[in-house]
Design an enzyme around this catalytic site. Structure first.
Site, PDB file in Angstrom:
ATOM      1  N   HIS A 175      43.149  44.041  42.815  1.00 19.82           N
ATOM      2  CA  HIS A 175      43.725  44.228  41.833  1.00 19.82           C
ATOM      3  C   HIS A 175      43.998  45.820  41.378  1.00 19.82           C
ATOM      4  O   HIS A 175      43.973  46.238  41.109  1.00 19.82           O
ATOM      5  CB  HIS A 175      42.975  44.229  39.966  1.00 19.82           C
ATOM      6  CG  HIS A 175      44.098  44.312  39.516  1.00 19.82           C
ATOM      7  ND1 HIS A 175      43.745  44.115  38.112  1.00 19.82           N
ATOM      8  CD2 HIS A 175      45.377  44.210  38.607  1.00 19.82           C
ATOM      9  CE1 HIS A 175      44.238  44.254  37.035  1.00 19.82           C
ATOM     10  NE2 HIS A 175      45.300  44.454  37.657  1.00 19.82           N
ATOM     11  N   HIS A 322      48.553  35.611  33.826  1.00 16.33           N
ATOM     12  CA  HIS A 322      47.637  36.917  34.866  1.00 16.33           C
ATOM     13  C   HIS A 322      46.112  37.449  35.043  1.00 16.33           C
ATOM     14  O   HIS A 322      45.258  38.036  35.522  1.00 16.33           O
ATOM     15  CB  HIS A 322      48.016  38.148  34.903  1.00 16.33           C
ATOM     16  CG  HIS A 322      47.593  39.190  33.057  1.00 16.33           C
ATOM     17  ND1 HIS A 322      47.823  38.940  32.210  1.00 16.33           N
ATOM     18  CD2 HIS A 322      47.695  40.591  33.222  1.00 16.33           C
ATOM     19  CE1 HIS A 322      48.035  39.455  32.047  1.00 16.33           C
ATOM     20  NE2 HIS A 322      47.364  40.999  32.299  1.00 16.33           N
ATOM     21  N   GLY A 325      43.120  38.389  29.285  1.00 13.39           N
ATOM     22  CA  GLY A 325      43.857  38.933  28.315  1.00 13.39           C
ATOM     23  C   GLY A 325      42.906  39.651  27.366  1.00 13.39           C
ATOM     24  O   GLY A 325      41.169  39.194  27.049  1.00 13.39           O
TER      25      GLY A 325
END
Length: 396
Positions: A175, A322, A325
Site C-alpha cells: 500500500h 478502500h 476506515g
C-alpha cells in the site's frame, strides 16, 4: 449484520448522500452532506462503509462532478492505492523464521522519510519517459527527491505484507502512493483553487471544498499534474513490488515470480460515464468496482486483506470501500493503545516488534473490523480471497 443496501440521506437544496456507512459518526455524515451541496457536485455523493472525516471531503466518499473538480476531495496522496501479487508458493515452502525476509524487505524498500540514495535506473527511465507537466511549479527540493522516492513506501498506514490465502498460497500485498511529489502538487493546486474561488466570488461552506471549473486558468494544469501523479503512484508500487519479490528471492531461495497481480488506486479522480453523462468521479478513499473490476481492500496491520471483484453498482458509481476506515485519530490511538497491547495483537506475525512504540497509531483498535466493512458492502463487491498477513513491514 445482513446485506441491506444503501440508505439515502437528504442534504438540502435538492442534494443527497447515498450511504453504505453503517456506523459512521454524526460529523462524518454532516461532512458528506456539505460536500453534496457543493455547486461543483453533479449528483448524490456515495458514502462507503469505511467512511470517516477527512480534509474538506469525507474519506470513503465518491463524488461526481461533470465540468469541475475539487482538488482537496481528490486528496494530497494522489494515486494512493494497493497492489496484491499471488505467487506460486505455499506456506509449507517458506522458512519457519521470516525475520530474514523482513530484514531483506526493509533493506530493499526505504520507508518513512527515507529514500534511495539516488534514483534507480528504472526510476530514471520512468521519469525520462513521463515528464512532469508543470515541473517548474514544484519546489526544487521536491524535484530533487522525486527520483529517489520512486520505489519507496512512506509512512502512516502504508505497508508491505506477506500473506496467506485460504489454501495457504503466498501473496505479497503493498500500500503506497505518490510520495512527496504528489503531496506537493496536491497542496499547490488546493491553494490555487481556493484563490480562484475567492477571486470569482464563489461561496464555499468549507474552504477545502474549493473547486475548479473547466475553463478556469488552473483547471487543465491541475488535471495534468493529478493524472501524472496517479501514474507516478502506480509506478511507485510496481517498482516496490519488484524490489520486494527480489528481496524474498534472496532471503528464501525461492523463485518469487508473480502468478497474478492486482493493482488499484483508491485516492484519485478519473473521467467516466455514468447514467449517460460524462463526469469526473473522485474516489477519496474508495476503489473502482465496475462489474469484473478486480480490487484490493486492506484492513489494519493486524487484520485481513480482501481481494475482490466489482459488481458494478450504479448507485456507488461502480465503487467500493478502500479499507477498514479509522475509528480513532492518530493522536487518540497513541494515547489509548499501548505498545504492549499492539504486541499482543500482532502475535504470530513477523513484524517490527522493536518499533511497537512508534506504531500504536496503526494498531487494529484504531480501525474498524474489516470483516464488518465487507459484510456491509456485499452488493458492491464479491470476495475472491481473504488474505491473512504473516509478515508486516511499515514505515516508522
Amino acid at each position: 449484520m445482513s446485506m441491506r443496501g444503501p440508505v439515502t440521506v437528504e442534504a438540502g437544496v435538492g442534494r443527497s448522500v447515498v450511504s453504505w456507512a453503517f456506523d459512521a459518526e454524526a460529523e462524518t455524515l454532516v461532512q458528506a452532506q456539505r460536500t453534496a451541496r457543493s455547486p461543483a457536485v453533479s449528483g448524490p455523493v456515495a458514502l462507503m462503509a469505511d467512511a470517516h472525516v477527512g480534509m474538506g471531503a469525507t474519506i470513503g466518499s465518491v463524488i461526481p462532478t461533470e465540468a469541475a473538480i475539487i482538488p482537496a476531495a481528490v486528496g494530497v496522496d494522489l494515486g494512493c492505492g494497493m497492489t496484491a501479487v499471488r505467487t506460486s508458493h505455499t506456506a509449507s515452502q517458506l522458512p519457519d523464521n521470516l525475520s530474514g525476509a523482513l530484514d531483506a524487505i526493509a533493506a530493499a524498500v526505504p520507508s518513512g522519510f527515507n529514500a534511495h540514495p539516488e534514483a534507480t535506473m528504472a526510476a530514471r527511465d520512468w521519469l525520462r519517459d513521463r515528464r512532469l507537466p508543470n515541473k517548474a511549479a514544484v519546489h526544487n527540493k521536491v524535484k530533487a527527491k522525486m527520483g529517489a522516492q520512486l520505489g519507496t513506501l512512506g509512512g502512516g498506514n502504508h505497508f508491505v505484507e506477506m500473506s496467506l490465502d485460504a489454501d495457504d498460497g503466498v501473496w505479497v500485498v503493498l500500500h503506497s502512493g505518490s510520495r512527496g511529489v504528489g503531496n506537493a502538487l496536491a497542496k499547490m493546486h488546493i491553494k490555487a483553487a481556493q484563490k480562484t474561488c475567492r477571486k470569482a466570488g464563489r461561496e464555499l461552506e468549507d474552504r477545502d471544498l474549493a473547486y475548479l471549473i473547466e475553463g478556469d486558468d488552473g483547471f487543465d494544469a491541475y488535471v495534468a499534474d493529478m493524472l501524472w501523479a496517479q501514474d507516478y503512484a502506480r509506478a511507485n508500487r510496481a517498482l516496490m513490488t519488484e524490489a520486494v519479490l527480489g528481496a524474498l528471492r534472496a532471503a528464501t531461495g525461492l523463485d518469487f515470480t508473480p502468478a497474478d497481480t492486482i493493482d488499484c488506486h483508491h485516492n484519485y479522480a478519473e473521467k467516466e460515464t455514468h447514467g449517460g453523462a460524462v463526469m469526473w468521479v473522485t474516489r477519496k478513499g474508495a476503489i473502482r468496482a465496475r462489474e469484473g473490476d478486480r480490487g484490493v481492500i486492506p484492513g489494519s496491520m493486524g487484520d485481513d486483506t480482501y481481494v475482490v471483484t466489482g459488481r458494478g453498482c450504479s448507485q456507488s458509481y461502480h465503487s467500493a470501500s478502500h479499507g477498514a476506515g479509522r475509528l480513532m485519530s492518530r493522536t487518540r490511538a497513541k494515547q489509548e493503545i499501548t505498545p504492549e497491547q499492539l504486541t499482543e495483537l500482532m502475535a504470530g506475525r513477523t513484524w517490527q516488534a522493536d518499533q511497537a512504540d512508534k506504531l500504536t497509531d496503526e494498531a487494529p483498535g484504531a480501525y474498524r473490523s474489516i470483516a464488518a466493512v465487507m459484510e456491509a458492502q456485499q452488493d458492491l463487491v464479491d470476495i475472491d480471497h481473504r488474505l491473512t498477513a504473516i509478515l508486516n513491514y511499515k514505515g516508522c
